[in-house]
Design a protein around this motif. Structure first.
Motif, PDB file in Angstrom:
ATOM      1  N   VAL A 142       0.331  -0.977  -0.033  1.00  0.00           N
ATOM      2  CA  VAL A 142      -0.023  -0.347   0.038  1.00  0.00           C
ATOM      3  C   VAL A 142       0.570   1.148   0.325  1.00  0.00           C
ATOM      4  N   ALA A 143       2.368   1.264   0.877  1.00  0.00           N
ATOM      5  CA  ALA A 143       2.922   2.527   0.347  1.00  0.00           C
ATOM      6  C   ALA A 143       3.514   1.418  -0.283  1.00  0.00           C
ATOM      7  N   PRO A 144       4.501   2.398  -1.649  1.00  0.00           N
ATOM      8  CA  PRO A 144       5.102   1.244  -2.192  1.00  0.00           C
ATOM      9  C   PRO A 144       6.146   1.713  -1.827  1.00  0.00           C
ATOM     10  N   GLY A 145       7.728   1.666  -1.598  1.00  0.00           N
ATOM     11  CA  GLY A 145       9.090   2.227  -1.373  1.00  0.00           C
ATOM     12  C   GLY A 145       9.427   2.091   0.956  1.00  0.00           C
ATOM     13  N   GLU A 146       9.092   1.582   1.169  1.00  0.00           N
ATOM     14  CA  GLU A 146       8.436   1.714   2.737  1.00  0.00           C
ATOM     15  C   GLU A 146       8.303  -0.062   3.578  1.00  0.00           C
ATOM     16  N   GLU A 147       7.983  -0.585   2.411  1.00  0.00           N
ATOM     17  CA  GLU A 147       7.864  -2.191   2.648  1.00  0.00           C
ATOM     18  C   GLU A 147       9.440  -2.685   3.187  1.00  0.00           C
ATOM     19  N   ASP A 148       8.899  -4.092   4.091  1.00  0.00           N
ATOM     20  CA  ASP A 148      10.661  -4.550   4.035  1.00  0.00           C
ATOM     21  C   ASP A 148      10.358  -6.104   3.615  1.00  0.00           C
ATOM     22  N   ARG A 149      11.188  -5.647   2.360  1.00  0.00           N
ATOM     23  CA  ARG A 149      10.706  -6.656   1.165  1.00  0.00           C
ATOM     24  C   ARG A 149      11.607  -7.761   1.298  1.00  0.00           C
ATOM     25  N   ASP A 150      12.379  -7.957   2.386  1.00  0.00           N
ATOM     26  CA  ASP A 150      12.891  -9.761   3.035  1.00  0.00           C
ATOM     27  C   ASP A 150      10.836 -10.004   3.047  1.00  0.00           C
ATOM     28  N   ILE A 151      10.568  -9.488   4.425  1.00  0.00           N
ATOM     29  CA  ILE A 151       8.735 -10.155   4.422  1.00  0.00           C
ATOM     30  C   ILE A 151       8.168  -9.908   2.951  1.00  0.00           C
ATOM     31  N   THR A 152       8.281  -9.013   2.722  1.00  0.00           N
ATOM     32  CA  THR A 152       7.157  -9.548   1.346  1.00  0.00           C
ATOM     33  C   THR A 152       7.861 -10.044   0.226  1.00  0.00           C
ATOM     34  N   GLU A 153       8.770 -10.782   0.177  1.00  0.00           N
ATOM     35  CA  GLU A 153       9.475 -12.284  -0.382  1.00  0.00           C
ATOM     36  C   GLU A 153       8.992 -12.661   0.350  1.00  0.00           C
ATOM     37  N   LEU A 154       9.121 -13.043   1.527  1.00  0.00           N
ATOM     38  CA  LEU A 154       8.915 -14.143   2.836  1.00  0.00           C
ATOM     39  C   LEU A 154       7.280 -14.640   2.785  1.00  0.00           C
ATOM     40  N   LEU A 155       6.608 -13.728   2.771  1.00  0.00           N
ATOM     41  CA  LEU A 155       5.098 -14.024   2.168  1.00  0.00           C
ATOM     42  C   LEU A 155       4.748 -14.733   0.636  1.00  0.00           C
ATOM     43  N   MET A 156       5.481 -14.259  -0.095  1.00  0.00           N
ATOM     44  CA  MET A 156       5.146 -15.247  -1.824  1.00  0.00           C
ATOM     45  C   MET A 156       5.887 -16.627  -1.524  1.00  0.00           C
ATOM     46  N   VAL A 157       6.788 -16.366  -0.668  1.00  0.00           N
ATOM     47  CA  VAL A 157       7.579 -17.850  -0.660  1.00  0.00           C
ATOM     48  C   VAL A 157       6.519 -18.889  -0.162  1.00  0.00           C
ATOM     49  N   VAL A 158       5.605 -18.382   1.463  1.00  0.00           N
ATOM     50  CA  VAL A 158       5.321 -19.151   1.756  1.00  0.00           C
ATOM     51  C   VAL A 158       4.016 -19.336   1.073  1.00  0.00           C
ATOM     52  N   MET A 159       2.879 -17.942   0.840  1.00  0.00           N
ATOM     53  CA  MET A 159       1.426 -19.046  -0.360  1.00  0.00           C
ATOM     54  C   MET A 159       2.487 -19.577  -1.369  1.00  0.00           C
ATOM     55  N   LEU A 160       3.611 -20.076  -1.932  1.00  0.00           N
ATOM     56  CA  LEU A 160       3.489 -20.511  -2.810  1.00  0.00           C
ATOM     57  C   LEU A 160       3.662 -21.973  -2.281  1.00  0.00           C
ATOM     58  N   TYR A 161       4.648 -21.946  -1.054  1.00  0.00           N
ATOM     59  CA  TYR A 161       4.646 -23.873  -1.050  1.00  0.00           C
ATOM     60  C   TYR A 161       3.036 -24.416  -0.379  1.00  0.00           C
ATOM     61  N   ARG A 162       2.507 -23.178   0.008  1.00  0.00           N
ATOM     62  CA  ARG A 162       1.371 -23.626   0.309  1.00  0.00           C
ATOM     63  C   ARG A 162       0.177 -24.171  -1.091  1.00  0.00           C
ATOM     64  N   MET A 163       0.301 -23.346  -1.767  1.00  0.00           N
ATOM     65  CA  MET A 163      -0.415 -23.670  -2.946  1.00  0.00           C
ATOM     66  C   MET A 163       0.251 -24.510  -3.325  1.00  0.00           C
ATOM     67  N   VAL A 164       1.600 -24.863  -3.251  1.00  0.00           N
ATOM     68  CA  VAL A 164       2.661 -26.361  -4.170  1.00  0.00           C
ATOM     69  C   VAL A 164       1.605 -27.713  -2.756  1.00  0.00           C
ATOM     70  N   ASP A 165       1.521 -27.158  -2.047  1.00  0.00           N
ATOM     71  CA  ASP A 165       0.352 -28.673  -0.837  1.00  0.00           C
ATOM     72  C   ASP A 165      -0.670 -28.848  -1.263  1.00  0.00           C
ATOM     73  N   ALA A 166      -1.186 -28.139  -1.885  1.00  0.00           N
ATOM     74  CA  ALA A 166      -2.848 -27.674  -2.367  1.00  0.00           C
ATOM     75  C   ALA A 166      -2.999 -28.807  -4.008  1.00  0.00           C
ATOM     76  N   TYR A 167      -1.800 -28.346  -4.649  1.00  0.00           N
ATOM     77  CA  TYR A 167      -2.167 -28.540  -6.188  1.00  0.00           C
ATOM     78  C   TYR A 167      -1.148 -29.416  -6.170  1.00  0.00           C
TER      79      TYR A 167
END
Length: 294
Positions: free
Chosen positions: A96-121
Motif C-alpha cells: 500500500v505504501a510502495p518503497g516503505e515495505e520490508d522487501r525480505d518480509i514481502t518475499e517471505l510472504l510470497m514464498v509461503v503462499m507458493l509453498y502452500r499452493m504447491v501443497d494444495a495442488y
C-alpha cells in the motif's frame, strides 16, 4: 518485479479451474493473517479473478480458464497425469505504501503462499518475481531450502524493530530437530499407522503446511449461499439508487464491477443519497445552503 512496486508470483498446475480461484484466495488470505496482516476485504470477482486487501498489501489473483500452452520446464512431470489439462495462476502483491515495505518480509510472504499452493495442488512449475523466470518445483524448493519462516501470532511481534524475520540457522540449531534432517535428505516419518519414507519435496510441503484444516477445504453450500445473498442484496441497493440518483447508481455499479461487491459501502451510499434526495425535495437543503457564506 515485472511492474514497478508489484511482486509477481505464478504457477502452472494440473486440474480443473472450478473452485480454484476461491481455494487460492483462501490460501493467500490465510498466509497474510498468519503473519499479522488483518484482511479488510477478500473478494472473488468471478471464476477467474479475486482480490485481497489488507492495511499494508493488495493481492490480485487470476486463474486462466484456457489450457496452458506456454513453456514447460519439466515435461517429465506430465507423465504422472497425462489426461489432465494444465492451467496457470498469476498473482501479484503490491504494498500500500510502495518503497516503505520490508522487501525480505514481502518475499517471505510470497514464498509461503507458493509453498502452500504447491501443497494444495499438483503444481508443475512456478514463476518467481517475473513471468519469464520459470522454475520447476524441485528448483523452487531447493532455492528456499534454508528459509524456515515461523508463524507470527501478533502484529506487534511481527513488526517489532528487533524481531528476527529470518533467524539464522546457528541460533536455531538447538530447536531444529527433525526439520533440519528433512531439508538435507530423505527422512523417515513416523506416525501411529507406521513408518513411511518421504522425500525432500513432501517434507518441505509438510513443513510449510498450515495448521488450520479448513485452509484448503472448499466452501460449504451454506457459505456459498450466504455470499450469493450478500452479493444480490448489494446489487439490489445499487438498483434502488437509480430511483434516487442515476449518476450515483452508475458510479456504484462501476465500483462493484471493478473491486467486488461491498455490502457496507453500498449501504452507506444508499442512506446518504436518500438523505440528500429527501432534504433537497423538502427544501431543507436549500435553506441550509443559504446560511453558508458562498
Amino acid at each position: 518485479m515485472t511492474r514497478e512496486n508489484w511482486y509477481h508470483g505464478g504457477l502452472v498446475y494440473l486440474g480443473m479451474t472450478e473452485g480454484a480461484i476461491e481455494r487460492f484466495c483462501r490460501i493467500a488470505a490465510s498466509t497474510l493473517q498468519d503473519y499479522g496482516h488483518l484482511v479488510d476485504r477478500q473478494s472473488v470477482l468471478n471464476i477467474e479473478q479475486a482480490r485481497i486487501v489488507t492495511s499494508q498489501y493488495i493481492v490480485k489473483l487470476s486463474v486462466e480458464t484456457a489450457p496452458y500452452a506456454g513453456r514447460v520446464v519439466a515435461p517429465e512431470r506430465m507423465g504422472k497425469h497425462p489426461s489432465k489439462s494444465m492451467h496457470r495462476l498469476e498473482f501479484s502483491l503490491m504494498p500500500v505504501a510502495p518503497g516503505e515495505e520490508d522487501r525480505d518480509i514481502t518475499e517471505l510472504l510470497m514464498v509461503v503462499m507458493l509453498y502452500r499452493m504447491v501443497d494444495a495442488y499438483p503444481v508443475q512449475q512456478i514463476e518467481w518475481m517475473n513471468p519469464e523466470t520459470i522454475l520447476s518445483v524441485e528448483q523452487f524448493l531447493g532455492a528456499f531450502a534454508n528459509v524456515t519462516p515461523r508463524r507470527v501470532h501478533s502484529r506487534a511481534h511481527f513488526q517489532g524493530p528487533k524481531s528476527n524475520r529470518f533467524t539464522p540457522v546457528d541460533e536455531m540449531e538447538s530447536d531444529l530437530s527433525q526439520q533440519a534432517e528433512i531439508i538435507e535428505s530423505d527422512t523417515v516419518f513416523v506416525d501411529q499407522i507406521g513408518i513411511a519414507l518421504i522425500g525432500e519435496e513432501e517434507s518441505l510441503a509438510l513443513a510449510f503446511r498450515d495448521d488450520m484444516a479448513d485452509l484448503i477445504t472448499p466452501a460449504t453450500p451454506e457459505q456459498k449461499a450466504e455470499t450469493n445473498i450478500r452479493r444480490l442484496a448489494t446489487w439490489g441497493m445499487t438498483g434502488m439508487l437509480v430511483f434516487l440518483s442515476a449518476p450515483v447508481a452508475l458510479s456504484m455499479a462501476a465500483i462493484n464491477l471493478a473491486k467486488g461487491e461491498d455490502f457496507r459501502l453500498n449501504t452507506h451510499v444508499l442512506a446518504l443519497t436518500a438523505f440528500v434526495a429527501s432534504s433537497s425535495g423538502s427544501g431543507l437543503l436549500a435553506n441550509a445552503m443559504s446560511y453558508l457564506p458562498i
